[in-house]
Design an enzyme around this catalytic site. Structure first.
Site, PDB file in Angstrom:
ATOM      1  N   ASP A   8       0.871  -1.168   0.000  1.00  0.00           N
ATOM      2  CA  ASP A   8       0.000   0.000   0.000  1.00  0.00           C
ATOM      3  C   ASP A   8       0.918   1.231   0.000  1.00  0.00           C
ATOM      4  OD1 ASP A   8      -2.381   1.577   0.455  1.00  0.00           O
ATOM      5  OD2 ASP A   8      -1.652   1.815   2.511  1.00  0.00           O
ATOM      6  N   ASP A  10      -0.189   5.136   0.806  1.00  0.00           N
ATOM      7  CA  ASP A  10      -0.468   6.135   1.850  1.00  0.00           C
ATOM      8  C   ASP A  10      -0.389   5.484   3.234  1.00  0.00           C
ATOM      9  OD1 ASP A  10      -1.220   8.319   0.065  1.00  0.00           O
ATOM     10  OD2 ASP A  10      -3.005   7.154  -0.377  1.00  0.00           O
TER      11      ASP A  10
HETATM   12  C1  G6P Z   1      -5.700   5.567  -0.218  1.00  0.00           C
HETATM   13  C2  G6P Z   1      -5.838   6.312   1.113  1.00  0.00           C
HETATM   14  C3  G6P Z   1      -7.258   6.771   1.307  1.00  0.00           C
HETATM   15  C4  G6P Z   1      -7.738   7.572   0.107  1.00  0.00           C
HETATM   16  C5  G6P Z   1      -7.620   6.729  -1.157  1.00  0.00           C
HETATM   17  C6  G6P Z   1      -7.996   7.520  -2.399  1.00  0.00           C
HETATM   18  O1  G6P Z   1      -6.322   4.332  -0.119  1.00  0.00           O
HETATM   19  O2  G6P Z   1      -5.454   5.492   2.191  1.00  0.00           O
HETATM   20  O3  G6P Z   1      -7.313   7.553   2.481  1.00  0.00           O
HETATM   21  O4  G6P Z   1      -9.081   7.980   0.282  1.00  0.00           O
HETATM   22  O5  G6P Z   1      -6.280   6.299  -1.296  1.00  0.00           O
HETATM   23  O6  G6P Z   1      -7.005   8.489  -2.621  1.00  0.00           O
HETATM   24  P1  G6P Z   1      -7.075   9.651  -3.688  1.00  0.00           P
HETATM   25  O7  G6P Z   1      -5.666  10.197  -3.687  1.00  0.00           O
HETATM   26  O8  G6P Z   1      -7.432   9.023  -5.015  1.00  0.00           O
HETATM   27  O9  G6P Z   1      -8.094  10.613  -3.237  1.00  0.00           O
HETATM   28 MG    MG Z   2      -2.757   3.127   3.579  1.00  0.00          MG
END
Ligand code: G6P
Ligand code: MG
Length: 217
Positions: A8, A10
């Site tokens: 993953d 973030d």
């Molecule tokens: C990751 C993060 C989420 C976020 C998602 C979409 O999974 O952990 O917190 O909402 O990505 O991210 P984006 O950058 O497309 O808004």
């Molecule tokens: Mg994450």
């Protein structure tokens, strides 16, 4: 036997979850809605629109779909502004050492992130150079806890699920890895909940879990 490690992004390879939180919090403040750190934690791993539903939990009125899409665009514009300040130094501690070492040990590495901003983040942090494949929010239709992004990453590497380990800081992410039939490693928040088959709090703690593959060194 594990031959590939799917990360993953973030909250694992880069601390962007704090920037997601900041951008959502600014939106919530503008709308006069309270938004707690606990709610921010629940936004980990899930899609932008699902995160917005969590942000709007404290709202005193309901919003139309059009308003919600405007809010999501506003949050993303602010988030991208925050991302523009990222440099290689913003990669998570140890990430620039861990990834090449795992490759040296013979593992194939991929990203498995629901973010549509993953490409920008990989470019700004320089983390993209260590990855053999990138599955992100632009390639999938169902976000974690659905296994789609992990299965897509495995497919890009030409690996079957039982050859893959999924490393994720979100409960939804660990569930997704498990639903994909992979070994799961909880990181950070997910490790606090002992959600994974293994649970670690620092990237370097992954090294003992993934010894050199035969013939790799
Ligand atoms: C990751 C993060 C989420 C976020 C998602 C979409 O999974 O952990 O917190 O909402 O990505 O991210 P984006 O950058 O497309 O808004
Ligand atoms: Mg994450």
């Amino acid at each position: 036997m594990i031959r590939a490690i799917l990360f993953d992004l973030d909250g694992v390879l880069v601390d962007t979850d704090t920037l997601h939180y900041q951008a959502w919090k600014e939106l919530a403040d503008r709308l006069g809605i309270s938004f707690t750190q606990e709610q921010g934690n629940r936004c980990r791993g899930i899609s932008r629109m699902d995160s917005l539903e969590i942000v709007l939990e404290g709202a005193s009125r309901s919003y139309t779909q059009e308003e919600k899409e405007t809010f999501a665009r506003e949050k993303n514009a602010r988030y991208q502004q925050l991302l523009s300040a990222l440099t290689p130094d913003h990669a998570a501690p140890g990430a620039h050492a861990l990834l090449p070492e795992l490759r040296r040990r013979g593992y194939r590495l991929a990203l498995a992130s629901g973010s549509k901003n993953a490409g920008l983040i990989l470019e700004r942090t320089g983390l993209g150079q260590w990855l053999d494949a990138v599955a992100d929010g632009n390639l999938i239709t169902r976000s974690k806890p659905d296994p789609e992004v992990f299965l897509t990453a495995a497919g890009l590497l030409g690996m079957s699920p039982h050859q893959c380990a999924a490393v994720d800081d979100a409960l939804a992410g660990v569930q997704a890895g498990r639903a994909a039939g992979m070994l799961t490693v909880g990181f950070g928040d997910a490790a606090l909940h002992q959600a994974g088959d293994y649970n670690v709090q620092a990237l370097e703690q992954l090294l003992p879990l993934f010894p050199p593959l035969e013939g790799s060194l």
